[in-house]
Design a protein around this motif. Structure first.
Motif, PDB file in Angstrom:
ATOM      1  N   ILE A 276     -17.833  23.069  -0.145  1.00  0.00           N
ATOM      2  CA  ILE A 276     -17.503  22.023  -1.119  1.00  0.00           C
ATOM      3  C   ILE A 276     -17.968  20.723  -0.495  1.00  0.00           C
ATOM      4  O   ILE A 276     -17.460  20.322   0.550  1.00  0.00           O
ATOM      5  N   GLN A 277     -18.945  20.091  -1.085  1.00  0.00           N
ATOM      6  CA  GLN A 277     -19.496  18.915  -0.417  1.00  0.00           C
ATOM      7  C   GLN A 277     -19.753  17.790  -1.397  1.00  0.00           C
ATOM      8  O   GLN A 277     -20.368  17.980  -2.444  1.00  0.00           O
ATOM      9  N   GLY A 278     -19.260  16.621  -1.025  1.00  0.00           N
ATOM     10  CA  GLY A 278     -19.495  15.433  -1.821  1.00  0.00           C
ATOM     11  C   GLY A 278     -20.658  14.633  -1.267  1.00  0.00           C
ATOM     12  O   GLY A 278     -20.990  14.740  -0.088  1.00  0.00           O
ATOM     13  N   PHE A 279     -21.256  13.854  -2.139  1.00  0.00           N
ATOM     14  CA  PHE A 279     -22.347  13.001  -1.677  1.00  0.00           C
ATOM     15  C   PHE A 279     -22.474  11.821  -2.622  1.00  0.00           C
ATOM     16  O   PHE A 279     -22.008  11.859  -3.757  1.00  0.00           O
ATOM     17  N   ILE A 280     -23.064  10.778  -2.108  1.00  0.00           N
ATOM     18  CA  ILE A 280     -23.373   9.576  -2.883  1.00  0.00           C
ATOM     19  C   ILE A 280     -24.860   9.363  -2.685  1.00  0.00           C
ATOM     20  O   ILE A 280     -25.323   9.228  -1.547  1.00  0.00           O
ATOM     21  N   VAL A 281     -25.597   9.334  -3.757  1.00  0.00           N
ATOM     22  CA  VAL A 281     -27.050   9.366  -3.618  1.00  0.00           C
ATOM     23  C   VAL A 281     -27.581   8.176  -2.832  1.00  0.00           C
ATOM     24  O   VAL A 281     -28.585   8.281  -2.125  1.00  0.00           O
TER      25      VAL A 281
ATOM     26  N   ASP B 216     -12.327  12.586  11.679  1.00  0.00           N
ATOM     27  CA  ASP B 216     -13.711  12.912  11.318  1.00  0.00           C
ATOM     28  C   ASP B 216     -13.920  14.406  11.108  1.00  0.00           C
ATOM     29  O   ASP B 216     -14.712  14.813  10.264  1.00  0.00           O
ATOM     30  N   VAL B 217     -13.259  15.197  11.939  1.00  0.00           N
ATOM     31  CA  VAL B 217     -13.385  16.650  11.827  1.00  0.00           C
ATOM     32  C   VAL B 217     -11.989  17.250  11.884  1.00  0.00           C
ATOM     33  O   VAL B 217     -11.188  16.880  12.745  1.00  0.00           O
ATOM     34  N   TYR B 218     -11.709  18.133  10.948  1.00  0.00           N
ATOM     35  CA  TYR B 218     -10.438  18.866  10.981  1.00  0.00           C
ATOM     36  C   TYR B 218     -10.744  20.352  11.061  1.00  0.00           C
ATOM     37  O   TYR B 218     -11.463  20.891  10.218  1.00  0.00           O
ATOM     38  N   TRP B 219     -10.222  20.984  12.080  1.00  0.00           N
ATOM     39  CA  TRP B 219     -10.349  22.433  12.214  1.00  0.00           C
ATOM     40  C   TRP B 219      -9.116  23.066  11.594  1.00  0.00           C
ATOM     41  O   TRP B 219      -8.018  22.942  12.114  1.00  0.00           O
ATOM     42  N   ARG B 239     -15.614  16.304   8.034  1.00  0.00           N
ATOM     43  CA  ARG B 239     -15.889  17.739   7.880  1.00  0.00           C
ATOM     44  C   ARG B 239     -14.605  18.515   8.098  1.00  0.00           C
ATOM     45  O   ARG B 239     -13.873  18.265   9.056  1.00  0.00           O
ATOM     46  N   MET B 240     -14.356  19.453   7.208  1.00  0.00           N
ATOM     47  CA  MET B 240     -13.168  20.290   7.289  1.00  0.00           C
ATOM     48  C   MET B 240     -13.654  21.726   7.475  1.00  0.00           C
ATOM     49  O   MET B 240     -14.224  22.314   6.555  1.00  0.00           O
ATOM     50  N   VAL B 241     -13.454  22.226   8.669  1.00  0.00           N
ATOM     51  CA  VAL B 241     -13.925  23.563   9.006  1.00  0.00           C
ATOM     52  C   VAL B 241     -12.829  24.551   8.632  1.00  0.00           C
ATOM     53  O   VAL B 241     -11.769  24.578   9.249  1.00  0.00           O
ATOM     54  N   ARG B 273     -17.537  11.560   0.748  1.00  0.00           N
ATOM     55  CA  ARG B 273     -18.650  12.476   1.077  1.00  0.00           C
ATOM     56  C   ARG B 273     -18.186  13.516   2.085  1.00  0.00           C
ATOM     57  O   ARG B 273     -18.810  13.710   3.140  1.00  0.00           O
ATOM     58  N   LEU B 274     -17.068  14.149   1.773  1.00  0.00           N
ATOM     59  CA  LEU B 274     -16.534  15.161   2.678  1.00  0.00           C
ATOM     60  C   LEU B 274     -17.278  16.479   2.502  1.00  0.00           C
ATOM     61  O   LEU B 274     -17.856  16.740   1.454  1.00  0.00           O
ATOM     62  N   ARG B 275     -17.203  17.275   3.524  1.00  0.00           N
ATOM     63  CA  ARG B 275     -17.736  18.643   3.480  1.00  0.00           C
ATOM     64  C   ARG B 275     -16.603  19.579   3.892  1.00  0.00           C
ATOM     65  O   ARG B 275     -16.043  19.435   4.975  1.00  0.00           O
ATOM     66  N   ILE B 276     -16.273  20.494   2.994  1.00  0.00           N
ATOM     67  CA  ILE B 276     -15.226  21.482   3.246  1.00  0.00           C
ATOM     68  C   ILE B 276     -15.927  22.829   3.241  1.00  0.00           C
ATOM     69  O   ILE B 276     -16.478  23.233   2.214  1.00  0.00           O
ATOM     70  N   GLN B 277     -15.940  23.507   4.351  1.00  0.00           N
ATOM     71  CA  GLN B 277     -16.736  24.732   4.391  1.00  0.00           C
ATOM     72  C   GLN B 277     -16.001  25.840   5.116  1.00  0.00           C
ATOM     73  O   GLN B 277     -15.501  25.658   6.228  1.00  0.00           O
ATOM     74  N   GLY B 278     -15.957  26.979   4.465  1.00  0.00           N
ATOM     75  CA  GLY B 278     -15.368  28.165   5.060  1.00  0.00           C
ATOM     76  C   GLY B 278     -16.422  29.051   5.682  1.00  0.00           C
ATOM     77  O   GLY B 278     -17.591  28.997   5.305  1.00  0.00           O
ATOM     78  N   PHE B 279     -15.994  29.844   6.642  1.00  0.00           N
ATOM     79  CA  PHE B 279     -16.933  30.781   7.245  1.00  0.00           C
ATOM     80  C   PHE B 279     -16.156  31.944   7.848  1.00  0.00           C
ATOM     81  O   PHE B 279     -14.964  31.835   8.118  1.00  0.00           O
TER      82      PHE B 279
END
Lengths: 339, 339
Positions: A276-281, B216-219, B239-241, B273-279
């Motif tokens: 899930i990722q947000g962005f601002i162009v 900035d980063v959350y595990w 970033r949210m890992v 502009r966060l990134r939330i990503q699972g793995f």
């Protein structure tokens, strides 16, 4: 020069949905360009959902418009007077000059474009910020592959129409979400999406029917009930491109506004390995503007990138058109013809 | 060979939190390795939160353990008999042989490792799947930079202790979240984290104090109240890992389980502009196992990667230890010494 410099100012910060009295329509002086600047006359103004954020002083990625200042916005127009050697009167230029007829602009904030590439107003949509938004976000985050299912909310809007057509070019199954039968028919019949879900009808059965193989990429423009219905349908390794959540711009404008509705439980993000990722162009995209423009002109020439605009005549009608945009009353890219 | 093949089977699928009667402890036959297989005797069994998912038949990324089958799990042990030319009796091997003393294993599912690199059980933690999980997720998703703030939940656990120490090596400010004063003291005093927040006390003031420059980063290992408190504190481009959400494994085991608590409103994902990503490490990580192992051995030798284990003696006590793990009663990486 007998024209006046009509402008729309921010009079008051809206509480909830903006109203017409939040804007002032004034005639102010035509500015004199300083050394290195260019005087531009706007022909079209772009109306975009992000402008709602600029009316608020809640913390956001960009400074708010000050009370009494000209509303921010992209325009396309022509150079009237130049104090920079790279620009001449009559040049067609694209940039962010705000809701006003005349602006004195630093040359670094201008893109000189060909007036022959496409209708002038398209430079604010398919060839402008919304198009760049769709192109960049799909290329960098969504990355639809042939055979995958891409769902696009606000499908007939400025960004949605670009995203869906780029998805078709990539070989994806493309499903739009739009409000009402007319928009849905346009999305499938004119833009060539494989299906369109009317969000005014129950979403679950419609998404089941339109996405028999689940959802691989979701382009999020709206939030709310559409997001809630899409989220459980992600396939493994699904991508959610967070472009906007217009459904809550009037109720939760701040970055962490209390009162915002809850979101989905994030357990599936782990199990399905979602992104899930947000962005601002504006963070990234303009550096790639020439490559984007060249690619899009190719798609337009090949008949693979159709455009629908919702044109309002007259800058004095921009506030009304903007309120309509926030309610989804526009049909196509919202632009104002600056008479 | 006079030993018996003690094994722990899944007797029943848990409703909510597992109980001891969901497991059967049996003695079954020592298997005969087929051509190409190796008979392995386990010395240590790893206990990990993902095993809760394997006990459930809710849709997930991996098949559930069948009722009556041996519980899945990683073990480290030695080769007793080999029918593959690459393995000899006495070789030390790492692999997923389940909760049992003896297994006949395809050679392709074995890593031959040196017994001299580290204590044997460490191959299940800092040098095993949990370590690889932390290393891969931080390298590929979290990407903490010098001066950034990294928050690690379940900080004293198997993955958390690796993630935090890798964050320190990367130059980040590292803040743990753990349950109770003893774990928090260990995280700061022994592992060298900059701060630790006890999640049994009010989270908001503690996070404010520990993360004066935001996050900035959350595990994410836990979900629930910790996630809710961390989310509004993300900086732009956070970033949210998404490694796990153990807080809800007993209540919402399925991929889309109804009844799961709501998550955060996703509006900030756009604006910040966060990134939330699972793995899931098994998707990617094992291909990089040799590189990972070499790097971690270097950190261990340099004194930058400390290890705390919670060792349970006897395979017959594995179910009780596993129930404790799900409740956070372990202190350090949970392993079972297979006597």
């Amino acid at each position: 020069m007998t024209e006046t410099n009509l402008a729309v100012l921010l009079r008051a910060r809206p509480q909830g949905a903006p109203v017409l009295s939040d804007f002032d329509i004034v005639e102010h002086a035509i500015p004199k360009p300083a050394e290195g600047q260019v005087l531009v006359r706007a022909r079209y103004l772009s109306l975009d959902p992000y402008m709602r954020g600029r009316m608020s002083d809640a913390k956001s990625y960009s400074k708010p418009v000050e009370i009494g200042a000209v509303m921010e916005g992209q325009t396309v127009g022509e150079v009237v007077e130049s104090r920079h050697p790279d620009f001449r009167p009559g040049d067609t230029v694209l940039g962010g000059y705000g809701w006003q007829r005349f602006s004195a602009v630093d040359s670094s904030r201008l893109w000189k474009i060909s007036p022959h590439d496409a209708p002038l107003s398209w430079n604010l949509g398919v060839l402008g910020m919304p198009g760049l938004t769709g192109w960049w976000g799909l290329k960098e985050i969504g990355q639809p592959k042939a055979g995958e299912t891409l769902v696009v909310s606000a499908a007939s809007g400025a960004v949605g129409q670009v995203v869906g057509q780029l998805g078709k070019i990539a070989g994806a199954r493309v499903v739009g979400v739009a409000g009402g039968a007319a928009k849905c028919a346009f999305v499938t019949d004119e833009l060539g999406f494989d299906a369109c879900v009317d969000h005014r009808a129950p979403l679950d059965p419609a998404l089941d029917a339109a996405c028999p193989a689940g959802i691989d990429v979701y382009w999020e423009n709206v939030g709310g009930a559409v997001q809630a219905a899409v989220f459980p349908r992600f396939n493994d390794f699904g991508r959610m491109v967070m472009c906007g959540m217009i459904a809550q711009y009037n109720t939760a404008p701040g970055a962490d506004a209390s009162g915002a509705p809850a979101g989905p439980n994030l357990g599936p993000v782990v199990r399905k390995r979602l992104r899930i990722q947000g962005f601002i162009v504006s963070d990234h995209g303009w550096a790639q503007y020439p490559a984007f423009r060249a690619e899009m002109l190719g798609h337009i020439a090949a008949g693979q990138m159709k455009v629908k605009e919702d044109v309002t005549e007259g800058l004095e009608n921009a506030p009304e058109a903007f309120l309509g945009l926030l309610e989804g009353r526009n049909f196509g890219k919202a632009v104002v013809k600056v008479l």
